[in-house]
Design a protein around this motif. Structure first.
Motif, PDB file in Angstrom:
ATOM      1  N   ALA A 184       0.828  -1.200   0.000  1.00  0.00           N
ATOM      2  CA  ALA A 184       0.000   0.000   0.000  1.00  0.00           C
ATOM      3  C   ALA A 184       0.864   1.252   0.000  1.00  0.00           C
ATOM      4  N   ALA A 185       1.956   1.222   0.752  1.00  0.00           N
ATOM      5  CA  ALA A 185       2.862   2.374   0.767  1.00  0.00           C
ATOM      6  C   ALA A 185       3.493   2.589  -0.605  1.00  0.00           C
ATOM      7  N   ARG A 186       3.733   1.511  -1.335  1.00  0.00           N
ATOM      8  CA  ARG A 186       4.286   1.630  -2.679  1.00  0.00           C
ATOM      9  C   ARG A 186       3.258   2.189  -3.661  1.00  0.00           C
ATOM     10  N   GLY A 187       1.984   2.052  -3.345  1.00  0.00           N
ATOM     11  CA  GLY A 187       0.947   2.579  -4.238  1.00  0.00           C
ATOM     12  C   GLY A 187       0.212   1.517  -5.012  1.00  0.00           C
ATOM     13  N   ILE A 424      13.838  13.252  -3.383  1.00  0.00           N
ATOM     14  CA  ILE A 424      12.438  12.911  -3.129  1.00  0.00           C
ATOM     15  C   ILE A 424      11.777  14.103  -2.440  1.00  0.00           C
ATOM     16  N   PRO A 425      10.670  14.617  -2.966  1.00  0.00           N
ATOM     17  CA  PRO A 425      10.015  15.768  -2.344  1.00  0.00           C
ATOM     18  C   PRO A 425       9.640  15.492  -0.890  1.00  0.00           C
ATOM     19  N   GLU A 426       9.637  16.547  -0.094  1.00  0.00           N
ATOM     20  CA  GLU A 426       9.357  16.388   1.335  1.00  0.00           C
ATOM     21  C   GLU A 426       7.966  15.809   1.573  1.00  0.00           C
ATOM     22  N   ASP A 427       6.961  16.268   0.833  1.00  0.00           N
ATOM     23  CA  ASP A 427       5.618  15.757   1.071  1.00  0.00           C
ATOM     24  C   ASP A 427       5.521  14.267   0.747  1.00  0.00           C
ATOM     25  N   GLU A 428       6.278  13.797  -0.241  1.00  0.00           N
ATOM     26  CA  GLU A 428       6.294  12.363  -0.549  1.00  0.00           C
ATOM     27  C   GLU A 428       6.983  11.577   0.551  1.00  0.00           C
ATOM     28  N   ARG A 466      13.456   2.949   0.244  1.00  0.00           N
ATOM     29  CA  ARG A 466      12.965   1.617  -0.114  1.00  0.00           C
ATOM     30  C   ARG A 466      11.600   1.695  -0.777  1.00  0.00           C
ATOM     31  N   ILE A 467      10.711   2.484  -0.209  1.00  0.00           N
ATOM     32  CA  ILE A 467       9.376   2.605  -0.794  1.00  0.00           C
ATOM     33  C   ILE A 467       9.434   3.348  -2.125  1.00  0.00           C
ATOM     34  N   ALA A 468      10.294   4.364  -2.217  1.00  0.00           N
ATOM     35  CA  ALA A 468      10.418   5.102  -3.476  1.00  0.00           C
ATOM     36  C   ALA A 468      11.054   4.257  -4.572  1.00  0.00           C
ATOM     37  N   SER A 469      11.786   3.201  -4.194  1.00  0.00           N
ATOM     38  CA  SER A 469      12.472   2.268  -5.080  1.00  0.00           C
ATOM     39  C   SER A 469      13.915   2.701  -5.324  1.00  0.00           C
ATOM     40  N   LEU A 470      14.800   1.849  -4.840  1.00  0.00           N
ATOM     41  CA  LEU A 470      16.220   2.110  -5.049  1.00  0.00           C
ATOM     42  C   LEU A 470      16.614   1.968  -6.520  1.00  0.00           C
ATOM     43  N   SER A 471      15.716   1.418  -7.338  1.00  0.00           N
ATOM     44  CA  SER A 471      15.998   1.341  -8.776  1.00  0.00           C
ATOM     45  C   SER A 471      16.009   2.728  -9.424  1.00  0.00           C
ATOM     46  N   ARG A 472      15.506   3.731  -8.698  1.00  0.00           N
ATOM     47  CA  ARG A 472      15.525   5.093  -9.220  1.00  0.00           C
ATOM     48  C   ARG A 472      16.889   5.758  -9.056  1.00  0.00           C
TER      49      ARG A 472
END
Length: 801
Positions: A184-187, A424-428, A466-472
């Protein structure tokens, strides 16, 4: 850890496919190891209808059936007792692979009658263990795919099963709800709320529960309640199917409910048959000689102090690991006592390892379950028992309290960029933490109780990345240094370690890398083994303490090599040693070990056994390489693992730089090393640093004048060390005397006959190196006289006549 897609959707409102979920899980750090999709294996099978069945002419138990398929009418020989006209069946055609029998079908003859395929049972399609007959479907048209029929009528039978690997730092992911929270945190969906409604008790529960004071730290919280009048039959089909899908065998409704909560919410539970409990329950340490017949049918001899739940008859359960057979529930059980407790992880791990018991409860408790969910888990499990088994609930009994795990760390949005290089934006960032259960108050993030692994600000950054994806992550060039000479990267001690390592390798040693953990016996042998360096949760009985010295690891390596026929060894290691468990009680040491015979120095040289002077020479070479001054002294105040009289310390005043010599025979026997064995240890941090930041080489001191060697033989007491004579002679004229060395020693009965009892003769040579003029005879006599005077004053020695 296994979960099914439908089970995951109980917690996650999502339309994502199995492939999308699997990719997201692996990217989140919950690596997917396997996906079992029953629909893929059942895809070839279609529906058919039996239009006629008659007895096989040559077999009593076989029937010859005419079956209508999507390819027309086929003849199939079947041995199922329920094969008859008019039923709808599942057809496997020639060429189809049948997983339950691991066979690809072909057209065959059975007792002389051709058979064009088979009608399958549930076991042959790996749907269950049922094999009493072929599958009879209540509906369906000829030619329909069996998977389509299952999707419409029994979707749980083709539910995909995902197996993930959980790392030790993520105990929250040992429950399916924890996995759903990450997704869910990943979207990939929305986490469904978990409503906990307390169940109102109708009477006072018995037995009562007490936690012994001496185990309160290991058993901080215990909750339970009595439920009377339950019916413990088989669990519903949906629950049985759910457990079978993840590899568990359904047992009974009460047991299946506890297993469901273990995997669903990471909340292990236990149910006692209240009618078999004598008196009240007490959480205590096991006494000497107590044992437990556990639910796995094995009897375990408990160690004193092992945490148990006991009644008046003795231990009834091994706390947090496994229940006992004596109080286990059966189909005749009508009154149950439901337990939901929190156990300290280290104690559970130690007991489970010592008794060699592996259970789902132990696996979770030793990694850490949510301590704040103990009471809620009891309420939810109570309600499910009432729904499935009936009964009347009692009031909750409670002992202790949930431990306080509240902690908060500062969230610095800019730190994410600094630590992981992700913008990563602060709100994210804030949304990510809130979706994982963190509570944000300004720039402080409170950690949820189910995340024991989050212990600092850097862990907040890890969760966000981790949630934002380290692949980025994208490669970025390092910033160029400003003009000028860049600051050094390595510290002086790190440069010293490199020089020492290169020197040891150049001397012919092979580098070892051993564990920093050793057993208590070996640690005590080398002056360690205390409580301050004991590991709370060792990975084995041979790794219980931090090492006080590097030599135990080298000796163990030497013993393993000798057992394989490699008798002559030169090993070294550089690494940390520990005098305690606090900061500042760690030092970097280099140790070398020589065993057996030395290698010849030239192609025609003879081999000889190593001795203390080999170790001394190598220790001095390493000290010289790291910049130690040459004026060190030899001291004989040795530790107990060195051979007395055959070892020494290299010191600068009270500062010990190195130790060399033979190892004590007792130590060699302990490690099963066949000697002789000599060793050295160098304390790299004790070597003084140069006084200037940029060390310079001293001026080259050479002379065109001829050196002069003078020999002296002194009669001294047997207890006088040769080093004392050398040091005294060297001090007679430090500018003129370039070197003093011992070249002979005369001792024994013949010496005592000539020089007196308790006497010996030590002969030295002193090299005199003039600098500005040739020495005269008078100069030589004056220097010789001062040498004799200095030696006489320091040792009481006299020139030998």
């Amino acid at each position: 850890m296994k979960l099914t897609l439908s089970w995951l959707r109980d917690h996650l409102d999502t339309t994502a496919s199995v492939a999308e979920i699997a990719d997201a899980l692996t990217d989140l750090g919950l690596e997917v190891e396997d996906i079992h999709d029953p629909a893929a294996r059942l895809a070839p099978f279609t529906l058919a209808r039996v239009i006629h069945a008659e007895q096989h002419p040559d077999a009593d138990r076989l029937r010859v059936c005419r079956v209508m398929t999507d390819e027309g009418e086929k003849q199939i020989v079947c041995g199922a007792p329920n094969a008859r006209a008019g039923i709808t069946v599942v057809l496997a055609k020639p060429g189809d692979y049948v997983p339950g029998i691991d066979t690809t079908l072909g057209v065959g003859k059975i007792r002389g009658v051709e058979s064009h395929g088979m009608m399958a049972s549930e076991r042959e399609l790996e749907l269950s263990d049922e094999h009493d007959g072929i599958i009879e479907l209540p509906s369906g048209e000829v030619g329909d795919r069996f998977t389509d029929w299952l999707a419409a009528n029994a979707p749980d039978r083709i539910d995909p099963v995902i197996e993930i690997k959980i790392t030790p730092n993520r105990p929250d992911a040992l429950g399916i709800r924890g996995v759903a929270r990450d997704l869910a945190a990943r979207g990939l969906g929305t986490l469904k709320p978990l409503a906990v409604t307390p169940v109102e008790g109708r009477f006072d529960s018995t037995p009562r529960v007490r936690i012994a004071a001496d185990v309160a730290e290991r058993a901080p919280h215990f909750t339970g309640r009595l439920i009377r009048g339950v019916t413990n039959g088989p669990s519903p089909a949906w629950l049985q199917q759910r457990l079978r899908a993840i590899g568990l065998r359904p047992i009974s409704a009460l047991v299946d409910i506890t297993n469901l909560f273990t995997f669903d919410l990471n909340r292990p539970l236990h149910v006692f048959d209240a009618g078999k409990v004598a008196g009240d329950l007490v959480v205590r340490g096991a006494a000497e000689g107590e044992s437990l017949l556990a639910l796995d049918g094995k009897t375990y001899a408990l160690r004193p102090g092992d945490l148990v739940i006991a009644d008046d008859n003795g231990p009834e359960s091994l706390a947090g690991i496994m229940g006992g057979e004596a109080s286990g529930v059966t189909e005749a059980t009508t009154d149950v006592f439901l337990e939901s407790a929190y156990w300290q992880p280290i104690g559970i791990a130690a007991t489970g390892r010592a008794l060699r018991i592996n259970s789902d409860a132990r696996y979770r408790f030793e990694r850490g379950v949510d301590p704040a969910f103990t009471r809620d888990g009891l309420e939810l499990a109570t309600q499910l028992i009432l729904d499935l088994c009936g009964g009347e609930p009692g009031h909750v009994v409670e002992a202790g309290a949930a431990p306080d795990t509240a902690r908060a760390y500062r969230l610095d949005p800019a730190r994410t960029q600094r630590l992981v290089g992700m913008d990563i934006p602060e709100d994210e960032q804030r949304r990510t933490l809130e979706s994982l259960g963190f509570v944000l108050d300004g720039d402080m993030a409170s950690v949820p109780s189910w995340r024991p692994d989050v212990q600092g600000e850097a862990d907040l950054v890890e969760e966000i990345a981790r949630i934002a994806s380290l692949s980025r992550l994208e490669g970025q060039p390092l910033p160029r240094p400003r003009a000028g000479v860049p600051q050094p990267v390595l510290t002086p001690l790190q440069r010293r370690e490199g020089a020492a390592r290169r020197t040891a390798a150049a001397l012919g040693y092979n580098e070892c890398v051993t564990y920093s953990f050793i057993d208590e016996g070996a640690a005590r042998l080398f002056g360690g083994g205390g409580a301050a360096v004991r590991i709370e949760n060792p990975i084995s009985s041979e790794m219980t303490h931090l090492r006080p010295d590097l030599l135990p690891g080298l000796l163990a390596a030497a013993a393993r090599n000798q057992a394989r026929g490699f008798l002559d060894l030169a090993l070294f290691e550089i690494g940390p040693v520990f005098s305690g468990g606090e900061p500042g009680e760690q030092a970097v040491q280099l140790s070398g070990l020589l065993v057996g015979a030395s290698a010849p120095r030239d192609p025609f040289g003879s081999r000889r056994l190593v001795d203390a002077f080999d170790a001394k020479a190598d220790a001095e070479a390493i000290l010289a390489a790291v910049g130690a001054p040459a004026r060190a002294q030899i001291d004989r105040k040795l530790d107990g693992w060195w051979h007395p009289g055959r070892a020494g310390n290299i010191q600068l005043g009270p500062n010990r730089l190195a130790t060399f010599g033979e190892l004590h025979p007792r130590v060699l026997r302990q490690f099963d090393v066949k000697g002789p064995a000599v060793a050295f240890t160098v304390q790299l941090a004790n070597v003084p640093l140069p006084k200037t930041r940029t060390p310079t080489r001293p001026a080259l001191g050479t002379s065109d004048l001829q050196p002069v060697d003078r020999d002296f033989a002194f009669v001294v007491d047997e207890r006088v060390e040769a080093a004392a004579i050398v040091n005294a002679a060297q001090g007679a004229d430090k500018a003129l005397i370039a070197r003093v060395a011992v070249f002979d020693e005369f001792r024994g009965e013949r010496a005592e006959a000539q020089m007196g009892p308790g006497k010996k003769s030590v002969a030295i040579t002193a090299r005199l190196q003039p600098r500005d003029r040739t020495l005269t005879e008078a100069d030589l006599e004056a220097v010789s006289a001062r040498i004799v005077e200095k030696v006489a004053k320091a040792t009481g020695g006299t020139l030998r006549g």
